[in-house]
Design an enzyme around this catalytic site. Structure first.
Site: not given
Ligand code: GLT
Ligand code: MN
Ligand code: MN
Ligand code: MN
Length: 409
Positions: A67, A70, A198, A234, A262, A275, A306
């Site tokens: 980001h 970041d 996303e 993700e 992700d 995560d 991620d």
């Molecule tokens: C955050 C979110 C992620 C996204 C990121 C991108 S930030 O951690 O949960 O899955 O990919 O903005």
């Molecule tokens: Mn993510």
């Molecule tokens: Mn996430």
């Molecule tokens: Mn995340």
């Protein structure tokens, strides 16, 4: 043919890996890194870049994702924030030249600062919305400078808590406009990244507009974004939505919307986006099965970790181990999926299960040769026993056992 590297372009997220303080709601951060000795935020940010690139080199990954916020601290104005960011980007570009590291995607943090409490692209204040657009503009310029292959929009606080104070349709139209403006500006400056949305449900706002793949695809179609945008999916977000990672990837690939992935996994006992590093072979195999079926992750896709270590596990070595386990898990999943594909085992399963659609009545229905009247005529007097005979066991346990067998081999 195709090498492991052609299928899996691994990337590491800057935010969880180098910015995470590893706090939880009951405890302060446990992370301590060499750059923490710099108390001046800019010195800290610059030292962090060198540390990060050393980490990437040692780990052997070719891509990073970040980001804007970041990398560099915010200033008092956007102009100052941009100047801070540009200084760090100079250093990133320098390191890219020295190492060959590439950027899988970059993005803009439009959620952490309290000004975004009620959203950015869906903010009830036009001034906050305008600020978000202005911040995004510079983030796109940064993407062009570092040669990012994709650009991600995760809908941070883009959702609502209550409809009593929310104009849902208006907010959705606003954020769609922001996406169009972003794409237009990217074209204008010659930043040819693949744009990605996303999806993520339930957090941070109770009702996130980009709930899951299906919801987000419908949104893109509604607002004419489907030509220029695809999805970044993700694992943990899929679980939060009550889906599997495989489900989300399947929905996206069948719609031609699979962009990038992700990687992480959730913990069913906790639920939220915690995560964890992915290590469940059954799940990585299922995800890689979809990727093998798709022929690639996405046109420019990669697999971005991620993921973050636990609060009690903050040392650099732990961070290495967890990324390596993650990479191994997806590599193993890919190997299993490719073997299953080669053996054609699932082709046989599906062929048997759908056999009746390939002939006679099934074919006529698919070809549009039947209507309700003709179907009623055929089925009105069919005895229950004959219908029951047309159903079959789904053999799911047997299929799962076979897949486990492939995994164990
Ligand atoms: C955050 C979110 C992620 C996204 C990121 C991108 S930030 O951690 O949960 O899955 O990919 O903005
Ligand atoms: Mn993510
Ligand atoms: Mn996430
Ligand atoms: Mn995340």
């Amino acid at each position: 043919g195709k090498k492991m590297k052609d299928w899996l372009r691994f990337s590491v997220a800057y935010w969880h890996t180098f910015d995470q303080r590893l706090v939880d709601p009951f405890g302060d951060g446990t992370a301590t890194r060499p750059y923490d000795k710099y108390t001046d935020p800019m010195d800290n940010a610059l030292a962090k870049v060198d540390y990060a690139f050393e980490f990437y080199q040692k780990l052997g990954v070719d891509y990073l994702c970040f980001h804007d916020r970041d990398l560099a601290p915010e200033g008092d104005t956007l102009r100052e924030s941009n100047a801070n960011l540009d200084k760090v980007i100079d250093k990133i570009v320098e390191n890219q030249k020295a190492t060959g590291m590439k950027v899988l995607w970059n993005t803009s943090n439009l959620f952490t600062n309290p000004r975004f409490l009620s959203g950015a692209g869906t903010a009830p204040s036009s001034k906050i919305y305008a600020y978000a657009c202005a911040q995004l503009k510079h983030s796109l310029e940064v993407g062009k400078r570092v040669g990012a292959e994709n650009y991600v929009f995760w809908g941070g606080r883009e959702g609502y808590e209550s409809l009593w104070n929310t104009e849902m349709k208006r907010e959705q139209a606003h954020i769609a406009k922001m996406f169009h403006l972003a794409k237009d500006y990217a074209d204008e400056i010659g930043f040819d990244a693949q744009m990605l949305l996303e999806p993520k449900p339930k957090e941070p706002t109770t009702h996130q507009y980009d709930f899951d793949a299906a919801t987000t695809i419908a949104f893109m179609k509604e607002y004419g974004l489907d030509k220029d945008f695809k999805l970044n999916l993700e694992g943990n977000h899929a679980n939060l939505a009550g889906h599997t990672y495989q489900h989300e990837i399947r929905v996206a690939r069948e719609a031609g919307m699979l962009g990038s992935l992700d990687a992480n996994q959730g913990d069913k006992l906790i639920g939220w986006d915690i995560d964890e590093f992915p290590s469940n072979l059954y799940e990585t195999t299922a995800a890689m099965w979809e990727v093998v079926e798709n022929g690639q992750i996405g046109p420019r896709g990669g697999l971005n970790f991620d993921a973050k270590p636990r609060r009690t596990s903050w040392q650099a070595e732990d961070l290495f181990y967890s990324h390596i386990v993650g990479m191994d898990s997806f590599a193993a999943g890919l190997r299993v999926a490719a073997a299953m594909k080669e053996d054609g085992f699932l082709d046989d399963v599906l062929k048997t299960r759908y056999a009746s659609w390939d002939e006679g009545l099934g074919k006529d229905i698919e070809d549009g040769k039947e209507d309700f009247k003709s179907l009623e005529e055929k089925l009105l007097d069919t005895p229950q026993a004959e219908l029951r005979a047309a159903t079959q066991s789904d053999h799911l346990e047997q299929i799962k056992d076979t897949i486990n067998h492939y995994i164990i081999q």
